[in-house]
Scaffold this motif. Structure first.
Motif, PDB file in Angstrom:
ATOM      1  N   ASN A  29     -14.849  -5.287  -5.101  1.00 37.55           N
ATOM      2  CA  ASN A  29     -14.698  -5.666  -6.505  1.00 37.55           C
ATOM      3  C   ASN A  29     -13.246  -5.802  -6.946  1.00 37.55           C
ATOM      4  OD1 ASN A  29     -17.420  -5.935  -7.168  1.00 37.55           O
ATOM      5  ND2 ASN A  29     -17.634  -3.774  -7.649  1.00 37.55           N
ATOM      6  N   PHE A  30     -12.315  -5.273  -6.149  1.00 36.22           N
ATOM      7  CA  PHE A  30     -10.898  -5.396  -6.495  1.00 36.22           C
ATOM      8  C   PHE A  30     -10.400  -6.799  -6.139  1.00 36.22           C
ATOM      9  CE2 PHE A  30     -11.112  -0.734  -6.057  1.00 36.22           C
ATOM     10  CZ  PHE A  30     -10.506  -0.361  -7.256  1.00 36.22           C
ATOM     11  N   ASP A  31      -9.610  -7.382  -7.036  1.00 33.58           N
ATOM     12  CA  ASP A  31      -8.986  -8.686  -6.783  1.00 33.58           C
ATOM     13  C   ASP A  31      -7.581  -8.521  -6.216  1.00 33.58           C
ATOM     14  OD1 ASP A  31     -11.172 -10.107  -7.745  1.00 33.58           O
ATOM     15  OD2 ASP A  31     -10.409 -10.112  -9.794  1.00 33.58           O
ATOM     16  N   TRP A  32      -7.180  -7.299  -5.957  1.00 37.97           N
ATOM     17  CA  TRP A  32      -5.849  -6.992  -5.454  1.00 37.97           C
ATOM     18  C   TRP A  32      -5.982  -5.838  -4.456  1.00 37.97           C
ATOM     19  CZ3 TRP A  32      -7.648  -5.953 -10.352  1.00 37.97           C
ATOM     20  CH2 TRP A  32      -7.789  -4.608 -10.687  1.00 37.97           C
ATOM     21  N   ALA A  33      -4.913  -5.558  -3.755  1.00 35.05           N
ATOM     22  CA  ALA A  33      -4.908  -4.407  -2.851  1.00 35.05           C
ATOM     23  C   ALA A  33      -4.981  -3.141  -3.704  1.00 35.05           C
ATOM     24  CB  ALA A  33      -3.653  -4.421  -1.993  1.00 35.05           C
ATOM     25  N   PHE A  34      -5.761  -2.188  -3.273  1.00 34.92           N
ATOM     26  CA  PHE A  34      -6.061  -0.999  -4.066  1.00 34.92           C
ATOM     27  C   PHE A  34      -5.524   0.250  -3.385  1.00 34.92           C
ATOM     28  CE2 PHE A  34      -9.496  -2.465  -1.419  1.00 34.92           C
ATOM     29  CZ  PHE A  34      -9.744  -1.379  -0.597  1.00 34.92           C
ATOM     30  N   THR A  35      -5.397   1.304  -4.181  1.00 29.67           N
ATOM     31  CA  THR A  35      -4.929   2.593  -3.669  1.00 29.67           C
ATOM     32  C   THR A  35      -6.105   3.564  -3.603  1.00 29.67           C
ATOM     33  OG1 THR A  35      -4.449   3.473  -5.867  1.00 29.67           O
ATOM     34  CG2 THR A  35      -2.666   2.262  -4.754  1.00 29.67           C
ATOM     35  N   LEU A  36      -5.867   4.693  -2.985  1.00 32.65           N
ATOM     36  CA  LEU A  36      -6.857   5.762  -2.981  1.00 32.65           C
ATOM     37  C   LEU A  36      -7.186   6.165  -4.416  1.00 32.65           C
ATOM     38  CD1 LEU A  36      -8.578   7.995  -1.643  1.00 32.65           C
ATOM     39  CD2 LEU A  36      -6.493   9.335  -1.407  1.00 32.65           C
ATOM     40  N   ALA A  37      -6.166   6.259  -5.265  1.00 36.87           N
ATOM     41  CA  ALA A  37      -6.385   6.632  -6.673  1.00 36.87           C
ATOM     42  C   ALA A  37      -7.240   5.598  -7.400  1.00 36.87           C
ATOM     43  CB  ALA A  37      -5.045   6.802  -7.382  1.00 36.87           C
ATOM     44  N   ASP A  38      -7.038   4.306  -7.098  1.00 40.30           N
ATOM     45  CA  ASP A  38      -7.878   3.256  -7.700  1.00 40.30           C
ATOM     46  C   ASP A  38      -9.347   3.493  -7.360  1.00 40.30           C
ATOM     47  OD1 ASP A  38      -5.701   1.827  -8.801  1.00 40.30           O
ATOM     48  OD2 ASP A  38      -5.471   0.624  -6.974  1.00 40.30           O
ATOM     49  N   GLN A  62     -11.495  -1.275  11.631  1.00 45.09           N
ATOM     50  CA  GLN A  62     -10.809  -2.510  11.276  1.00 45.09           C
ATOM     51  C   GLN A  62     -11.553  -3.322  10.215  1.00 45.09           C
ATOM     52  OE1 GLN A  62     -10.479  -3.956  15.268  1.00 45.09           O
ATOM     53  NE2 GLN A  62      -8.513  -2.949  15.563  1.00 45.09           N
ATOM     54  N   LEU A  63     -12.187  -2.608   9.304  1.00 40.47           N
ATOM     55  CA  LEU A  63     -12.824  -3.242   8.154  1.00 40.47           C
ATOM     56  C   LEU A  63     -11.803  -3.436   7.030  1.00 40.47           C
ATOM     57  CD1 LEU A  63     -15.212  -4.257   6.491  1.00 40.47           C
ATOM     58  CD2 LEU A  63     -15.844  -1.889   6.062  1.00 40.47           C
ATOM     59  N   ILE A  64     -10.819  -2.533   6.955  1.00 46.18           N
ATOM     60  CA  ILE A  64      -9.735  -2.643   5.984  1.00 46.18           C
ATOM     61  C   ILE A  64      -8.410  -2.458   6.708  1.00 46.18           C
ATOM     62  CG2 ILE A  64     -11.136  -1.822   4.041  1.00 46.18           C
ATOM     63  CD1 ILE A  64      -9.703   0.898   4.288  1.00 46.18           C
ATOM     64  N   HIS A  65      -7.348  -2.917   6.077  1.00 46.23           N
ATOM     65  CA  HIS A  65      -6.011  -2.648   6.600  1.00 46.23           C
ATOM     66  C   HIS A  65      -5.183  -2.030   5.486  1.00 46.23           C
ATOM     67  CE1 HIS A  65      -5.474  -6.668   4.809  1.00 46.23           C
ATOM     68  NE2 HIS A  65      -4.200  -6.344   4.651  1.00 46.23           N
ATOM     69  N   SER A  66      -4.097  -1.404   5.871  1.00 48.38           N
ATOM     70  CA  SER A  66      -3.235  -0.745   4.893  1.00 48.38           C
ATOM     71  C   SER A  66      -1.812  -1.247   5.055  1.00 48.38           C
ATOM     72  CB  SER A  66      -3.293   0.771   5.060  1.00 48.38           C
ATOM     73  OG  SER A  66      -2.783   1.146   6.318  1.00 48.38           O
ATOM     74  N   PHE A  67      -1.051  -1.104   3.984  1.00 49.89           N
ATOM     75  CA  PHE A  67       0.362  -1.462   4.033  1.00 49.89           C
ATOM     76  C   PHE A  67       1.113  -0.688   2.962  1.00 49.89           C
ATOM     77  CE2 PHE A  67      -1.693  -4.424   1.202  1.00 49.89           C
ATOM     78  CZ  PHE A  67      -0.809  -4.612   0.151  1.00 49.89           C
ATOM     79  N   ASP A  68       2.410  -0.592   3.163  1.00 46.47           N
ATOM     80  CA  ASP A  68       3.296   0.088   2.223  1.00 46.47           C
ATOM     81  C   ASP A  68       4.084  -0.978   1.484  1.00 46.47           C
ATOM     82  OD1 ASP A  68       5.216   1.545   0.883  1.00 46.47           O
ATOM     83  OD2 ASP A  68       5.989   2.554   2.660  1.00 46.47           O
ATOM     84  N   ASP A  69       3.877  -1.067   0.176  1.00 45.76           N
ATOM     85  CA  ASP A  69       4.575  -2.082  -0.613  1.00 45.76           C
ATOM     86  C   ASP A  69       5.818  -1.531  -1.297  1.00 45.76           C
ATOM     87  OD1 ASP A  69       3.556  -0.567  -2.685  1.00 45.76           O
ATOM     88  OD2 ASP A  69       2.219  -2.124  -3.433  1.00 45.76           O
ATOM     89  N   GLY A  70       6.172  -0.280  -0.994  1.00 47.95           N
ATOM     90  CA  GLY A  70       7.352   0.329  -1.570  1.00 47.95           C
ATOM     91  C   GLY A  70       7.119   0.994  -2.921  1.00 47.95           C
ATOM     92  N   SER A  71       5.884   0.997  -3.398  1.00 44.37           N
ATOM     93  CA  SER A  71       5.581   1.572  -4.712  1.00 44.37           C
ATOM     94  C   SER A  71       5.352   3.076  -4.653  1.00 44.37           C
ATOM     95  CB  SER A  71       4.338   0.897  -5.309  1.00 44.37           C
ATOM     96  OG  SER A  71       3.191   1.221  -4.539  1.00 44.37           O
ATOM     97  N   GLY A  72       5.245   3.616  -3.451  1.00 48.60           N
ATOM     98  CA  GLY A  72       4.987   5.045  -3.299  1.00 48.60           C
ATOM     99  C   GLY A  72       3.539   5.361  -2.989  1.00 48.60           C
ATOM    100  N   SER A  73       2.668   4.379  -3.074  1.00 48.22           N
ATOM    101  CA  SER A  73       1.250   4.562  -2.747  1.00 48.22           C
ATOM    102  C   SER A  73       0.843   3.556  -1.684  1.00 48.22           C
ATOM    103  CB  SER A  73       0.370   4.329  -3.986  1.00 48.22           C
ATOM    104  OG  SER A  73       0.634   5.290  -4.973  1.00 48.22           O
ATOM    105  N   VAL A  74       0.153   4.024  -0.657  1.00 49.22           N
ATOM    106  CA  VAL A  74      -0.358   3.129   0.373  1.00 49.22           C
ATOM    107  C   VAL A  74      -1.408   2.234  -0.260  1.00 49.22           C
ATOM    108  CG1 VAL A  74      -1.623   3.009   2.556  1.00 49.22           C
ATOM    109  CG2 VAL A  74       0.112   4.771   2.214  1.00 49.22           C
ATOM    110  N   LYS A  75      -1.363   0.948   0.062  1.00 51.35           N
ATOM    111  CA  LYS A  75      -2.334  -0.010  -0.448  1.00 51.35           C
ATOM    112  C   LYS A  75      -3.303  -0.374   0.673  1.00 51.35           C
ATOM    113  CE  LYS A  75      -0.599  -0.578  -4.620  1.00 51.35           C
ATOM    114  NZ  LYS A  75       0.776  -0.352  -4.664  1.00 51.35           N
ATOM    115  N   TYR A  76      -4.536  -0.695   0.282  1.00 54.17           N
ATOM    116  CA  TYR A  76      -5.588  -1.086   1.215  1.00 54.17           C
ATOM    117  C   TYR A  76      -6.178  -2.411   0.775  1.00 54.17           C
ATOM    118  CZ  TYR A  76      -5.320   3.888   2.276  1.00 54.17           C
ATOM    119  OH  TYR A  76      -4.875   5.142   2.605  1.00 54.17           O
TER     120      TYR A  76
END
Length: 140
Positions: A29-38, A62-76
């Motif tokens: 349902n997310f239109d963007w990369a989401f965090t654990l908190a999201d 390998q259903l999701i991938h993660s990356f660090d965008d520099g915001s301090g929270s890992v995105k998925y």
């Protein structure tokens, strides 16, 4: 929707428990990369450890991938059905400095690197930052 979710889980050899179905449904349902908190905010009926374990399983399969965008929270982000998260499938990501959302740029592939023979790449992170063009451009 549930048939689609069940098929996605089946294709990644993930047993479709009710919590996993709920988590994947929220992720889609997310239109963007989401965090654990999201996810935790979206799934208030699911405990945090279950969400965390599900993220770990989904990444491993390998259903999701993660990356660090520099915001301090890992995105998925949910991977495409054909994705196996191999090095040649790595892509860039975009982070909006204004709305603070990150997006996959699947059409921008990470270049190949000519590294010394004893060096082994385990991951590459390419994040482009700027204005997404969709938000009000008012920094929060």
């Amino acid at each position: 929707m549930n048939d689609k979710i069940l098929k996605i889980l089946e294709n990644r050899n993930i047993k479709p428990t009710s919590n996993r179905v709920l988590v994947l449904k929220a992720m889609l349902n997310f239109d963007w990369a989401f965090t654990l908190a999201d996810l935790e905010n979206e799934l208030i009926s699911v405990d945090k450890s279950t969400i965390s374990r599900t993220i770990h399983l989904f990444r491993h399969q390998q259903l999701i991938h993660s990356f660090d965008d520099g915001s301090g929270s890992v995105k998925y982000a949910v991977c495409n059905t054909e994705c196996n998260c191999s090095l040649d499938e790595l892509h860039a990501h975009f982070y909006c400095n204004y709305c603070k959302k990150a997006f996959c740029l699947n059409n921008i592939h990470i270049p190949q690197f000519d590294l010394p023979p004893d060096v082994e790449i385990e991951g590459v992170n390419l994040v482009i930052k700027g204005f997404c063009g969709k938000c009000s451009k008012i920094a929060t």
